[in-house]
Design a protein around this motif. Structure first.
Motif, short mmCIF file in Angstrom:
data_model
loop_
_atom_site.label_atom_id
_atom_site.label_comp_id
_atom_site.label_asym_id
_atom_site.label_seq_id
_atom_site.Cartn_x
_atom_site.Cartn_y
_atom_site.Cartn_z
N UNK A 244 0.87 -1.18 0.00
CA UNK A 244 0.00 0.00 0.00
C UNK A 244 0.90 1.22 0.00
N UNK A 245 0.74 2.08 -1.01
CA UNK A 245 1.50 3.33 -1.07
C UNK A 245 0.50 4.48 -1.09
N UNK A 246 0.71 5.47 -0.25
CA UNK A 246 -0.19 6.62 -0.24
C UNK A 246 0.62 7.90 -0.41
N UNK A 247 0.02 8.83 -1.16
CA UNK A 247 0.64 10.13 -1.43
C UNK A 247 -0.37 11.21 -1.05
N UNK A 248 0.08 12.24 -0.33
CA UNK A 248 -0.81 13.35 0.00
C UNK A 248 -1.24 14.06 -1.28
N UNK A 249 -2.51 14.46 -1.34
CA UNK A 249 -3.08 15.09 -2.53
C UNK A 249 -3.98 16.26 -2.11
N UNK A 250 -4.40 17.09 -3.08
CA UNK A 250 -5.19 18.29 -2.75
C UNK A 250 -6.56 17.97 -2.15
N UNK A 251 -7.12 18.97 -1.46
CA UNK A 251 -8.41 18.85 -0.80
C UNK A 251 -9.55 18.82 -1.81
N UNK A 252 -10.74 18.48 -1.32
CA UNK A 252 -11.91 18.29 -2.18
C UNK A 252 -12.29 19.55 -2.95
N UNK A 253 -12.09 20.70 -2.37
CA UNK A 253 -12.47 21.94 -3.05
C UNK A 253 -11.31 22.59 -3.80
N UNK A 254 -10.16 21.95 -3.83
CA UNK A 254 -9.00 22.48 -4.55
C UNK A 254 -9.18 22.27 -6.05
N UNK A 255 -8.69 23.19 -6.83
CA UNK A 255 -8.85 23.11 -8.28
C UNK A 255 -8.16 21.89 -8.87
N UNK A 256 -7.18 21.31 -8.16
CA UNK A 256 -6.47 20.14 -8.67
C UNK A 256 -7.07 18.81 -8.19
N UNK A 257 -8.20 18.87 -7.48
CA UNK A 257 -8.79 17.64 -6.95
C UNK A 257 -9.14 16.66 -8.07
N UNK A 258 -9.83 17.14 -9.10
CA UNK A 258 -10.24 16.25 -10.19
C UNK A 258 -9.05 15.82 -11.04
N UNK A 259 -8.01 16.65 -11.07
CA UNK A 259 -6.78 16.24 -11.74
C UNK A 259 -6.18 15.03 -11.03
N UNK A 260 -6.15 15.08 -9.69
CA UNK A 260 -5.64 13.95 -8.92
C UNK A 260 -6.50 12.71 -9.10
N UNK A 261 -7.81 12.91 -9.20
CA UNK A 261 -8.73 11.79 -9.40
C UNK A 261 -8.43 11.09 -10.73
N UNK A 262 -8.28 11.88 -11.79
CA UNK A 262 -7.98 11.29 -13.10
C UNK A 262 -6.57 10.71 -13.14
N UNK A 263 -5.65 11.31 -12.42
CA UNK A 263 -4.30 10.75 -12.31
C UNK A 263 -4.35 9.35 -11.72
N UNK A 264 -5.14 9.17 -10.68
CA UNK A 264 -5.26 7.83 -10.09
C UNK A 264 -5.92 6.86 -11.06
N UNK A 265 -6.86 7.36 -11.88
CA UNK A 265 -7.52 6.49 -12.86
C UNK A 265 -6.55 6.03 -13.94
N UNK A 266 -5.71 6.95 -14.41
CA UNK A 266 -4.70 6.57 -15.41
C UNK A 266 -3.80 5.48 -14.86
N UNK A 267 -3.41 5.65 -13.63
CA UNK A 267 -2.53 4.67 -12.99
C UNK A 267 -3.21 3.33 -12.77
N UNK A 394 1.41 14.95 -11.16
CA UNK A 394 2.16 13.72 -10.88
C UNK A 394 3.57 14.05 -10.40
N UNK A 395 4.19 15.01 -11.05
CA UNK A 395 5.54 15.41 -10.65
C UNK A 395 5.56 16.12 -9.30
N UNK A 396 4.43 16.70 -8.94
CA UNK A 396 4.35 17.40 -7.67
C UNK A 396 4.09 16.45 -6.50
N UNK A 397 3.17 15.49 -6.67
CA UNK A 397 2.75 14.68 -5.51
C UNK A 397 3.29 13.24 -5.52
N UNK A 398 3.59 12.69 -6.69
CA UNK A 398 4.04 11.30 -6.74
C UNK A 398 5.56 11.22 -6.60
N UNK A 399 6.03 11.78 -5.50
CA UNK A 399 7.48 11.81 -5.22
C UNK A 399 7.74 11.07 -3.91
#
Length: 411
Positions: A244-267, A394-399
């Motif tokens: 199990x690997x977890x990475x901190x990501x933006x909050x629900x109301x952050x403009x990058x929230x849906x970007x993170x959601x789609x990032x996880x889907x691609x992965x 991805x470059x910001x949070x998947x580090x």
């Protein structure tokens, strides 16, 4: 599109109506803006305990389920780190029964010592069955305190330690109820063949006389940025070694929230995702692997989870996951792949809202976030995400320094 009308009672109860004349069924949802993140760190598990206590009877209604069943209704509830949500479906002709039931327990929950003892035992047994005796059940009990050091997301909704529920006093329970289970900390959403005048009448009749409590102003400690990779290892009677690997990501109301959601889907969403294609189908390192987000209101987690095939070392599996993450960070995803995950996400959203109950839940959640219009903007926010945004995030949070990893050894 979820059309709605809205009003607020004098006691602060927010009320939303989604009128739907096409169904004989009504959905009544009441969201209390309290989750496990609002608990005292020495008294955790109370939000979840209350989910159970609220079905233990109230002043005028000793049995919650019985009158509801008599009018053809069903009900349930759930607790998350962010909210506690109660919902009822029943024939619209009998909708007043739902108002009677929900208002009575908001106004005067039964503080019967027998009910507390019964539900205490139920929660303790649930803790044992779901978290201690189920394969991988203790994963989040171990991972959350590694990923979070100060924010109350560091404990699960069941609680940090079951002894907190074991020691809960009647006064503790009453204090929690009077702090959070008040009209000015609740959102009532209703859907069905009912008009706004009828809804206003019923709401005033059943909830209007319940006094407001002291406004709850949430002031939670903010998690500082993680600066080092964290690891924890455990073992248990489980079918396979797991990562199990977890990475901190933006909050629900952050403009990058849906970007993170789609990032996880691609992965890792489904059998056409990168992780599944390469690590399950091609390299046969894992027998299952996926990625998803926790969906938290405050900064949450992007999770990668895989169960390894026999004979594959955990370090090998971890390296294989990391290799795919690096590929994603270094190469812009193509429009076909982006279109695929967008369509998957939108299809899930559209199909979920076929159900009238899901619509009122989503409306309540958007209102809790502070803007009910958000319930109708998810689709456009999904479609607005660009490939370069996914790569940048991805470059910001998947580090490594933003990651926490659990190696779960089978014995």
């Amino acid at each position: 599109m979820i059309d709605y009308q809205h009003f607020t009672l004098n006691n602060g109860l927010q009320v939303y109506l989604h009128e739907d004349k096409t169904t004989p069924i009504a959905a009544v949802n009441i969201l209390y803006n309290v989750g496990s993140k609002d608990e005292d760190q020495t008294k955790t598990g109370f939000a979840h305990l209350f989910e159970h206590l609220m079905f233990g009877g109230s002043k005028n209604i000793p049995s919650y389920d019985e009158p509801l069943q008599r009018v053809g209704g069903e009900n349930n509830a759930y607790t998350t780190p962010d909210i506690t949500n109660y919902y009822i479906t029943l024939p619209v002709a009998n909708i007043e029964t739902a108002f009677w039931l929900e208002s009575d327990r908001m106004m005067s929950l039964s503080f019967d010592p027998e009910v507390l003892e019964t539900q205490r035992k139920v929660v303790i047994e649930e803790f044992k069955q779901r978290y201690l005796n189920q394969p991988y059940g203790d994963v989040w009990l171990k991972l959350r305190p590694i990923a979070y050091k100060v924010h109350p997301y560091r404990w699960a909704t069941i609680g940090k330690d079951i002894s907190h529920i074991e020691r809960a006093t009647m006064q503790d329970v009453k204090d929690f109820f009077h702090k959070f289970y008040i009209p000015n900390n609740a959102i009532l959403t209703v859907a069905g063949d009912i008009d706004i005048q009828r809804l206003r009448y019923l709401t005033e009749k059943w909830f209007g006389d319940i006094p407001a409590g002291e406004d709850y102003h949430r002031s939670l400690p903010q998690e500082p940025g993680q600066q080092e990779a964290r690891y924890v290892e455990t073992q248990g009677d489980v079918p396979n070694d797991a990562i199990y690997k977890v990475f901190h990501m933006p909050a629900r109301t952050n403009s990058d929230y849906f970007t993170a959601d789609l990032l996880s889907d691609v992965l890792g969403r489904g059998k056409s995702s990168r992780l599944y294609n390469q690590l399950v189908k091609e390299q046969k390192i894992f027998n299952s692997v996926n990625a998803y987000i926790t969906g938290s209101v405050e900064p949450g987690m992007l999770v990668v989870h895989g169960n390894l095939n026999e004979g594959v070392a955990l370090e090998q599996g971890d390296a294989a996951i990391q290799k795919i993450i690096e590929e994603l960070k270094n190469e812009r995803i193509n429009e076909k792949e982006l279109s695929k995950v967008k369509n998957q996400a939108e299809s899930t959203l559209v199909f979920s809202e076929v159900e009238i109950l899901t619509r009122v839940m989503n409306l309540a959640y958007a209102a809790m976030l502070g803007d009910a219009t958000l319930v109708n903007t998810e689709s456009q926010k999904i479609q607005a995400v660009q490939a370069d945004q996914i790569q940048a995030l991805a470059n910001q949070i998947l580090v490594p320094q933003n990651s926490s990893t659990l190696y779960y050894h089978s014995v």
